[in-house]
Scaffold this motif. Structure first.
Motif, PDB file in Angstrom:
ATOM      1  N   ARG A 173       0.687  -1.142   0.039  1.00 22.92           N
ATOM      2  CA  ARG A 173      -0.051   0.043   0.149  1.00 22.92           C
ATOM      3  C   ARG A 173       1.030   1.082  -0.049  1.00 22.92           C
ATOM      4  O   ARG A 173       0.441   2.191  -0.453  1.00 22.92           O
ATOM      5  N   ALA A 174       1.801   1.223   0.856  1.00 23.78           N
ATOM      6  CA  ALA A 174       2.884   2.378   0.925  1.00 23.78           C
ATOM      7  C   ALA A 174       3.515   2.508  -0.493  1.00 23.78           C
ATOM      8  O   ALA A 174       3.505   3.604  -1.066  1.00 23.78           O
ATOM      9  N   LEU A 175       3.988   1.589  -1.052  1.00 25.59           N
ATOM     10  CA  LEU A 175       4.454   1.621  -2.447  1.00 25.59           C
ATOM     11  C   LEU A 175       3.374   2.139  -3.570  1.00 25.59           C
ATOM     12  O   LEU A 175       3.921   3.049  -4.397  1.00 25.59           O
ATOM     13  N   ARG A 176       2.190   1.823  -3.493  1.00 23.87           N
ATOM     14  CA  ARG A 176       1.043   2.386  -4.312  1.00 23.87           C
ATOM     15  C   ARG A 176       0.889   3.808  -4.146  1.00 23.87           C
ATOM     16  O   ARG A 176       0.835   4.514  -5.054  1.00 23.87           O
ATOM     17  N   GLU A 177       0.937   4.139  -2.885  1.00 23.30           N
ATOM     18  CA  GLU A 177       0.677   5.640  -2.642  1.00 23.30           C
ATOM     19  C   GLU A 177       1.898   6.522  -3.185  1.00 23.30           C
ATOM     20  O   GLU A 177       1.824   7.576  -3.734  1.00 23.30           O
ATOM     21  N   ARG A 178       3.064   5.911  -3.176  1.00 22.64           N
ATOM     22  CA  ARG A 178       4.245   6.684  -3.680  1.00 22.64           C
ATOM     23  C   ARG A 178       4.289   6.853  -5.157  1.00 22.64           C
ATOM     24  O   ARG A 178       4.451   7.688  -5.581  1.00 22.64           O
ATOM     25  N   VAL A 179       3.773   5.745  -5.764  1.00 25.95           N
ATOM     26  CA  VAL A 179       3.782   5.580  -7.240  1.00 25.95           C
ATOM     27  C   VAL A 179       2.682   6.184  -7.876  1.00 25.95           C
ATOM     28  O   VAL A 179       2.812   7.000  -8.979  1.00 25.95           O
ATOM     29  N   GLN A 180       1.468   6.186  -7.062  1.00 26.94           N
ATOM     30  CA  GLN A 180      -0.027   6.791  -7.623  1.00 26.94           C
ATOM     31  C   GLN A 180      -0.390   7.714  -6.775  1.00 26.94           C
ATOM     32  O   GLN A 180      -1.624   7.513  -6.226  1.00 26.94           O
ATOM     33  N   PRO A 181       0.064   8.805  -6.281  1.00 22.23           N
ATOM     34  CA  PRO A 181      -0.368   9.470  -5.243  1.00 22.23           C
ATOM     35  C   PRO A 181      -1.646  10.255  -5.432  1.00 22.23           C
ATOM     36  O   PRO A 181      -2.611  10.225  -4.621  1.00 22.23           O
ATOM     37  N   ARG A 182      -2.094  10.623  -6.838  1.00 26.34           N
ATOM     38  CA  ARG A 182      -3.226  10.960  -6.963  1.00 26.34           C
ATOM     39  C   ARG A 182      -4.321   9.973  -6.785  1.00 26.34           C
ATOM     40  O   ARG A 182      -5.488  10.020  -5.926  1.00 26.34           O
ATOM     41  N   ARG A 183      -4.020   8.772  -7.408  1.00 25.74           N
ATOM     42  CA  ARG A 183      -5.237   7.590  -6.991  1.00 25.74           C
ATOM     43  C   ARG A 183      -5.478   7.494  -5.626  1.00 25.74           C
ATOM     44  O   ARG A 183      -6.398   6.814  -5.302  1.00 25.74           O
TER      45      ARG A 183
END
Length: 80
Positions: A53-63
């Motif tokens: 989840r942390a990786l996803r937040e860093r990669v796709q902050p808007r989403r």
């Protein structure tokens, strides 16, 4: 996050085939799993999930922000 790095020395259940020959699926004919072993597997799973989840937040902050807002809206409208 040093606690995650310590755990990486041990092979994960996805890398080692379980007694059923799959990805650590249901244990058929084996000893019942101990409570401590189940908690360790669950803790590892939750750590990996939080890391993803942390990786996803860093990669796709808007989403990720949109997902957080949707979740907050669902929690506000949920009635106990």
């Amino acid at each position: 996050m040093p606690e995650q790095q310590e755990d990486r020395g041990n092979p994960s259940p996805r890398e080692t085939p379980g007694p059923a020959g799959g990805r650590g699926g249901p244990r058929t004919g084996a000893q019942p799993e101990s409570e401590a072993e189940r908690r360790r597997r669950r803790a590892r799973f939750l750590r990996e999930l939080a890391e993803a989840r942390a990786l996803r937040e860093r990669v796709q902050p808007r989403r990720a922000k949109a997902a957080r807002l949707r979740h907050a809206m669902r929690m506000r409208t949920f009635r106990w």
